[in-house]
Design a protein around this motif. Structure first.
Motif, PDB file in Angstrom:
ATOM      1  N   THR A   1     -19.638  13.009  -9.136  1.00  0.00           N
ATOM      2  CA  THR A   1     -18.702  14.098  -9.371  1.00  0.00           C
ATOM      3  C   THR A   1     -19.347  15.478  -9.346  1.00  0.00           C
ATOM      4  OG1 THR A   1     -19.028  14.051 -11.774  1.00  0.00           O
ATOM      5  CG2 THR A   1     -17.354  12.553 -10.844  1.00  0.00           C
ATOM      6  N   GLY A   2     -20.648  15.545  -9.526  1.00  0.00           N
ATOM      7  CA  GLY A   2     -21.335  16.828  -9.622  1.00  0.00           C
ATOM      8  C   GLY A   2     -21.307  17.434 -11.008  1.00  0.00           C
ATOM      9  N   ASP A   3     -20.647  16.752 -11.959  1.00  0.00           N
ATOM     10  CA  ASP A   3     -20.618  17.259 -13.332  1.00  0.00           C
ATOM     11  C   ASP A   3     -22.035  17.291 -13.895  1.00  0.00           C
ATOM     12  OD1 ASP A   3     -17.893  17.424 -13.142  1.00  0.00           O
ATOM     13  OD2 ASP A   3     -17.497  15.542 -14.199  1.00  0.00           O
ATOM     14  N   ARG A   4     -22.296  18.288 -14.720  1.00  0.00           N
ATOM     15  CA  ARG A   4     -23.669  18.458 -15.208  1.00  0.00           C
ATOM     16  C   ARG A   4     -23.714  18.684 -16.712  1.00  0.00           C
ATOM     17  NH1 ARG A   4     -24.050  23.690 -11.557  1.00  0.00           N
ATOM     18  NH2 ARG A   4     -22.680  22.280 -10.447  1.00  0.00           N
ATOM     19  N   GLN A   5     -24.855  18.343 -17.264  1.00  0.00           N
ATOM     20  CA  GLN A   5     -25.119  18.496 -18.697  1.00  0.00           C
ATOM     21  C   GLN A   5     -26.517  19.078 -18.851  1.00  0.00           C
ATOM     22  OE1 GLN A   5     -25.479  14.712 -20.620  1.00  0.00           O
ATOM     23  NE2 GLN A   5     -26.154  15.538 -22.575  1.00  0.00           N
ATOM     24  N   VAL A   6     -26.663  20.063 -19.732  1.00  0.00           N
ATOM     25  CA  VAL A   6     -27.979  20.635 -19.999  1.00  0.00           C
ATOM     26  C   VAL A   6     -28.682  19.766 -21.040  1.00  0.00           C
ATOM     27  CG1 VAL A   6     -29.259  22.634 -20.832  1.00  0.00           C
ATOM     28  CG2 VAL A   6     -27.190  22.967 -19.473  1.00  0.00           C
ATOM     29  N   LEU A   7     -29.756  19.113 -20.627  1.00  0.00           N
ATOM     30  CA  LEU A   7     -30.522  18.277 -21.554  1.00  0.00           C
ATOM     31  C   LEU A   7     -31.440  19.116 -22.438  1.00  0.00           C
ATOM     32  CD1 LEU A   7     -31.557  15.311 -19.215  1.00  0.00           C
ATOM     33  CD2 LEU A   7     -29.636  15.418 -20.827  1.00  0.00           C
TER      34      LEU A   7
ATOM     35  N   ALA B   1     -24.309  19.035  -5.680  1.00  0.00           N
ATOM     36  CA  ALA B   1     -24.080  20.008  -6.752  1.00  0.00           C
ATOM     37  C   ALA B   1     -24.599  21.356  -6.304  1.00  0.00           C
ATOM     38  CB  ALA B   1     -24.768  19.573  -8.037  1.00  0.00           C
ATOM     39  N   GLY B   2     -23.939  22.439  -6.750  1.00  0.00           N
ATOM     40  CA  GLY B   2     -24.355  23.778  -6.377  1.00  0.00           C
ATOM     41  C   GLY B   2     -24.327  24.745  -7.540  1.00  0.00           C
ATOM     42  N   ASP B   3     -24.684  25.994  -7.250  1.00  0.00           N
ATOM     43  CA  ASP B   3     -24.714  27.051  -8.261  1.00  0.00           C
ATOM     44  C   ASP B   3     -25.559  26.634  -9.462  1.00  0.00           C
ATOM     45  OD1 ASP B   3     -22.952  28.648  -6.723  1.00  0.00           O
ATOM     46  OD2 ASP B   3     -21.259  27.474  -7.477  1.00  0.00           O
ATOM     47  N   LEU B   4     -26.766  26.181  -9.168  1.00  0.00           N
ATOM     48  CA  LEU B   4     -27.681  25.696 -10.199  1.00  0.00           C
ATOM     49  C   LEU B   4     -28.642  26.813 -10.600  1.00  0.00           C
ATOM     50  CD1 LEU B   4     -28.286  22.175  -8.598  1.00  0.00           C
ATOM     51  CD2 LEU B   4     -26.677  22.768 -10.409  1.00  0.00           C
ATOM     52  N   GLY B   5     -29.771  26.458 -11.199  1.00  0.00           N
ATOM     53  CA  GLY B   5     -30.741  27.449 -11.653  1.00  0.00           C
ATOM     54  C   GLY B   5     -32.003  27.434 -10.821  1.00  0.00           C
ATOM     55  N   VAL B   6     -31.841  27.260  -9.500  1.00  0.00           N
ATOM     56  CA  VAL B   6     -32.909  27.076  -8.515  1.00  0.00           C
ATOM     57  C   VAL B   6     -33.605  25.727  -8.771  1.00  0.00           C
ATOM     58  CG1 VAL B   6     -34.926  28.063  -7.356  1.00  0.00           C
ATOM     59  CG2 VAL B   6     -33.197  29.567  -8.357  1.00  0.00           C
ATOM     60  N   PRO B   7     -32.977  24.647  -8.330  1.00  0.00           N
ATOM     61  CA  PRO B   7     -33.520  23.306  -8.563  1.00  0.00           C
ATOM     62  C   PRO B   7     -34.753  23.053  -7.712  1.00  0.00           C
ATOM     63  CG  PRO B   7     -31.635  23.187  -7.090  1.00  0.00           C
ATOM     64  CD  PRO B   7     -31.737  24.620  -7.533  1.00  0.00           C
ATOM     65  N   ASP B   8     -35.795  22.483  -8.318  1.00  0.00           N
ATOM     66  CA  ASP B   8     -36.995  22.198  -7.548  1.00  0.00           C
ATOM     67  C   ASP B   8     -37.445  20.745  -7.645  1.00  0.00           C
ATOM     68  OD1 ASP B   8     -37.712  22.537 -10.186  1.00  0.00           O
ATOM     69  OD2 ASP B   8     -39.430  23.812  -9.796  1.00  0.00           O
ATOM     70  N   SER B   9     -36.663  19.886  -8.315  1.00  0.00           N
ATOM     71  CA  SER B   9     -36.982  18.452  -8.308  1.00  0.00           C
ATOM     72  C   SER B   9     -35.756  17.656  -8.682  1.00  0.00           C
ATOM     73  CB  SER B   9     -38.122  18.127  -9.286  1.00  0.00           C
ATOM     74  OG  SER B   9     -37.665  18.164 -10.628  1.00  0.00           O
ATOM     75  N   VAL B  10     -35.731  16.412  -8.240  1.00  0.00           N
ATOM     76  CA  VAL B  10     -34.714  15.451  -8.681  1.00  0.00           C
ATOM     77  C   VAL B  10     -35.371  14.098  -8.905  1.00  0.00           C
ATOM     78  CG1 VAL B  10     -32.745  16.572  -7.554  1.00  0.00           C
ATOM     79  CG2 VAL B  10     -34.061  14.873  -6.300  1.00  0.00           C
ATOM     80  N   LYS B  11     -34.938  13.432  -9.979  1.00  0.00           N
ATOM     81  CA  LYS B  11     -35.274  12.041 -10.241  1.00  0.00           C
ATOM     82  C   LYS B  11     -34.004  11.373 -10.765  1.00  0.00           C
ATOM     83  CE  LYS B  11     -39.883  11.867  -9.544  1.00  0.00           C
ATOM     84  NZ  LYS B  11     -40.390  13.199  -9.607  1.00  0.00           N
TER      85      LYS B  11
ATOM     86  N   ALA C   1     -32.034   5.732 -15.873  1.00  0.00           N
ATOM     87  CA  ALA C   1     -31.675   4.317 -15.797  1.00  0.00           C
ATOM     88  C   ALA C   1     -30.194   4.099 -15.536  1.00  0.00           C
ATOM     89  CB  ALA C   1     -32.090   3.608 -17.085  1.00  0.00           C
ATOM     90  N   ALA C   2     -29.361   5.089 -15.859  1.00  0.00           N
ATOM     91  CA  ALA C   2     -27.917   4.976 -15.655  1.00  0.00           C
ATOM     92  C   ALA C   2     -27.491   5.475 -14.283  1.00  0.00           C
ATOM     93  CB  ALA C   2     -27.176   5.746 -16.744  1.00  0.00           C
ATOM     94  N   GLY C   3     -28.450   5.879 -13.466  1.00  0.00           N
ATOM     95  CA  GLY C   3     -28.118   6.332 -12.124  1.00  0.00           C
ATOM     96  C   GLY C   3     -27.708   7.782 -12.028  1.00  0.00           C
ATOM     97  N   PHE C   4     -27.981   8.595 -13.080  1.00  0.00           N
ATOM     98  CA  PHE C   4     -27.678  10.015 -13.054  1.00  0.00           C
ATOM     99  C   PHE C   4     -28.900  10.799 -12.570  1.00  0.00           C
ATOM    100  CE2 PHE C   4     -24.229   8.509 -15.514  1.00  0.00           C
ATOM    101  CZ  PHE C   4     -23.240   9.488 -15.543  1.00  0.00           C
ATOM    102  N   LEU C   5     -28.629  11.872 -11.847  1.00  0.00           N
ATOM    103  CA  LEU C   5     -29.691  12.774 -11.428  1.00  0.00           C
ATOM    104  C   LEU C   5     -30.236  13.563 -12.606  1.00  0.00           C
ATOM    105  CD1 LEU C   5     -28.180  14.408  -8.220  1.00  0.00           C
ATOM    106  CD2 LEU C   5     -30.408  13.300  -8.311  1.00  0.00           C
ATOM    107  N   VAL C   6     -31.545  13.752 -12.653  1.00  0.00           N
ATOM    108  CA  VAL C   6     -32.171  14.698 -13.579  1.00  0.00           C
ATOM    109  C   VAL C   6     -32.928  15.698 -12.719  1.00  0.00           C
ATOM    110  CG1 VAL C   6     -33.850  15.030 -15.403  1.00  0.00           C
ATOM    111  CG2 VAL C   6     -32.301  13.071 -15.480  1.00  0.00           C
TER     112      VAL C   6
END
Length: 530
Positions: free
Chosen positions: A227-233, A193-203, A206-211
């Motif tokens: 797919t690289g699709d994203r959702q703002v939690l 995934a790209g064009d983010l907000g300066v990502p500094d961590s990934v975990k 349980a469903a296998g999605f990146l946070v």
């Protein structure tokens, strides 16, 4: 800055008659919150670079336990991981180290040659680390001490990483604003995934999605790794650092030390309040506004609250600020990268560098004609800067820190390593007051010199005419906690030089004196009634 074992905020600050002391800001429970990792006991383990400690938070009770304290073997931990046996691994960002803390509490250094050591994770007994710097590496570290295996090189600031359910290693790259993955066995990396907000961590949930936390925007994102699709939690303040799950509950950390739970529908709940990380110098502007340098942040204090005016990630930022003094609508700063600069806050914030290339600058002051005086601790010098030209007022001092002008314009300096205050004039260097322990911030108030002695944890007043000395307050929450010998934070060039402590002091137009209580992460106000 304060690290590890904490000054007890219940300790009574004592003062002489006529001096009233109050805390303008509450003590910090954590000195910053960086790497997060959930332990087998379902507590969140929190690495604190500024605090140089690791703490464990029980999210049910709110209890906080210090696991690795200030002055201990682990210095400035940025990220942490556990193996299957419960051993803790920590990256020590400012010391280029990776250490292992066993279940028995013993610590040993695995590597001490990894500049910017930051992201860390364990997968099937294998340890992976990256270096958060320009030109950083992604490495596997053998536990037998043999040479690291390089998976990738020349990365622009990789950060906290994790192995996904697919067995691939996912890592954010702050410098390119995207997330990548690679097979731990090696091979060609793939952009997720790209064009983010300066990502500094990934975990992973349980469903296998990146946070992923976004340090610049404050967004918490959920990303489909296929797919690289994203959702703002959730959207929080900029300065997010890491995240972890306790069961299905998601928690994120902030540079301020705040721990927040992310709830359904974008709602959030503060689990642990944020506060100051490493309060250093402070100053009062012409309109009475109090400004504070807090390592990563610059704040102003208004209406009983701190308001952030700059961070490392805001446009026009001066960076890590140590010394600060208000000059009209600007803030004159010394930075941990050896610069003297004017910073103008506001929507069009900008920094103008006056001089650079110095070794551990601290206190700074200026005359009406903008002649600047600054203390250069690393070389033992006191500098004068006028119209960009640098001259040396004094040299051979032992760790000079605070600077001020006497009533007659004489330059006064706290020589913290020699336990004295000196005056500098054309005839040389003279002792104004000795017998101190670790004098840091100094302030001239009329004919009185106020000295914050971090070693004595005291505020001392000296009559500049008679030399009479008076202890105005004791048991101040400044310096290292009792019984602790602080270990230096070496910094991470070119982003930061050594990050040492500096208990600053200033005064407002109404005579209120303000002091940065670095041992507890608060600001004190002292009012004199005599």
């Amino acid at each position: 800055m304060s690290q590890g074992a904490r000054y007890s905020s219940t300790t009574s600050i004592t003062s002489t008659a006529g001096v009233h002391i109050e805390r303008l800001t509450p003590p910090s429970r954590l000195f910053g919150a960086n790497g997060l990792r959930t332990g087998a006991d379902d507590r969140i383990y929190v690495a604190q670079v500024a605090g140089s400690q690791i703490s464990a938070l029980d999210v049910t009770t709110g209890d906080l336990e210090t696991i690795s304290a200030k002055g201990g073997d682990i210095i400035a931990p940025d990220d942490i991981a556990f193996d299957a046996d419960g051993n803790l691994f920590a990256t020590e960002y400012m010391d280029a180290r990776v250490s292992l803390r066993g279940k028995d509490g013993r610590t040993r250094v695995l590597r001490d040659d990894l500049p910017g050591a930051n992201g860390i994770t364990v997968h099937r007994g294998r340890l992976f680390v990256n270096e958060c710097r320009v030109g950083g590496r992604l490495l596997e570290l053998p536990l037998d001490g043999s040479a690291p295996r390089v998976l990738q090189d020349n990365l622009p600031m990789p950060n906290a990483m994790e192995v996904g359910p697919d067995g691939l290693l996912y890592y954010p790259v702050m410098g390119t604003n995207d997330i990548w993955r690679i097979d731990p066995e090696g091979g060609v990396p793939e952009r997720v995934a790209g064009d983010l907000g300066v990502p500094d961590s990934v975990k992973f949930d349980a469903a296998g999605f990146l946070v992923s936390t976004q340090v610049q925007t404050g967004d918490v994102l959920r990303i489909d790794p296929r797919t690289g699709d994203r959702q703002v939690l959730a959207r929080l303040a900029p300065g997010l650092d890491n995240c972890t799950f306790v069961g299905d509950r998601l928690f994120v950390s902030s540079f301020t030390g705040e721990i927040t739970e992310i709830l359904a529908g974008g709602a959030t709940e503060e689990i642990l309040p944020g506060g100051l990380m490493w309060p250093l110098d402070l100053t009062v502007g012409p309109d009475g506004t109090l400004y504070l340098a807090d390592g990563t942040y610059l704040y102003l204090f208004r209406d009983g609250e701190l308001h952030q005016i700059a961070s490392l990630f805001s446009p026009g930022t001066p960076g890590y600020v140590r010394g600060i003094t208000a000059v009209g609508e600007e803030l004159l700063c010394t930075t941990s990268t050896g610069e003297v600069a004017y910073y103008r806050p506001g929507p069009d914030a900008q920094t103008k560098i006056v001089a650079q290339g110095f070794d551990q600058l601290y206190g700074v002051a200026t005359t009406a004609d903008r002649t600047i005086v600054a203390a250069e601790l690393g070389t033992g010098r006191v500098l004068s800067i006028r119209s960009g030209q640098v001259s040396v007022l004094a040299s051979g001092l032992t760790a000079p820190m605070g600077v001020a002008f006497g009533p007659d314009g004489t330059v006064l300096v706290s020589e913290s390593g020699a336990g004295r205050i000196v005056s500098i004039s054309g005839s040389g260097v003279d002792t104004v007051m000795d017998g101190l322990e670790t004098p840091q911030g100094i302030l001239v108030r009329g004919k009185q010199l106020l000295i914050v002695d971090a070693g004595l944890q005291a505020l001392i007043g000296v009559d500049l005419e008679t030399g009479a000395r008076q202890t105005l307050a004791t048991n101040l929450p400044v310096g290292a906690p009792p019984g602790v010998v602080a270990k230096p934070l070496r910094g991470t060039p070119p982003f930061s030089g050594p990050m040492g402590p500096f208990a600053g002091i200033t005064a407002g137009p109404d005579g209120t004196v303000y002091l940065s209580a670095d041992a507890e992460g608060s600001v004190l106000a002292l009012r004199f009634t005599e």
